[in-house]
Write a protein that holds these residues in place. Structure first.
Motif, PDB file in Angstrom:
ATOM      1  N   ARG A  10      82.023  65.549  61.968  1.00  0.00           N
ATOM      2  CA  ARG A  10      83.261  65.583  62.978  1.00  0.00           C
ATOM      3  C   ARG A  10      83.377  63.748  63.295  1.00  0.00           C
ATOM      4  O   ARG A  10      84.199  63.654  62.956  1.00  0.00           O
ATOM      5  CB  ARG A  10      83.864  66.878  63.226  1.00  0.00           C
ATOM      6  N   GLN A  14      85.543  60.593  61.878  1.00  0.00           N
ATOM      7  CA  GLN A  14      86.462  59.734  62.440  1.00  0.00           C
ATOM      8  C   GLN A  14      85.721  58.905  62.753  1.00  0.00           C
ATOM      9  O   GLN A  14      86.806  57.457  62.825  1.00  0.00           O
ATOM     10  CB  GLN A  14      86.257  60.486  63.814  1.00  0.00           C
ATOM     11  N   ALA A  79      83.522  63.945  68.983  1.00  0.00           N
ATOM     12  CA  ALA A  79      84.843  63.479  68.387  1.00  0.00           C
ATOM     13  C   ALA A  79      84.671  61.948  69.177  1.00  0.00           C
ATOM     14  O   ALA A  79      84.600  61.714  70.115  1.00  0.00           O
ATOM     15  CB  ALA A  79      85.672  64.572  68.507  1.00  0.00           C
TER      16      ALA A  79
END
Length: 92
Positions: A10, A14, A79
């Motif tokens: 993830r 990003q 993240a």
């Protein structure tokens, strides 16, 4: 002694979408977290396992979410993104 850093899928997705100047600011934030992982704020409730380090880039507040594994001194980058909807997306 600094901690080792690993990225989740993830985080990698990003990070790849960020502009170059923002990516440089994220790299600086990761280095700070690597030197002293307790620099971030520990979350409560559903996100109790997460730490969040806040920094500014291009006039906007960005958050770097990560978890720690104390036994092997490892920081997992979970993240990164602007404050808007960050916590909602992190719960998924």
């Amino acid at each position: 002694m600094s901690w080792s850093v690993r990225q989740t899928r993830r985080f990698a997705r990003q990070y790849k979408k960020l502009h170059n100047n923002t990516a440089a600011d994220v790299d600086a934030a990761v280095e700070k977290v690597q030197q002293s992982p307790e620099i971030g704020d520990r979350k409560r409730g559903d996100l109790a396992t997460f730490y969040v380090y806040k920094f500014h880039s291009a006039g906007q507040l960005y958050l770097l979410g990560y978890t720690l594994d104390d036994s092997v001194r490892l920081v997992y980058l979970e993240a990164v993104g602007p404050h808007e909807n960050f916590y909602r997306d992190l719960k998924r």
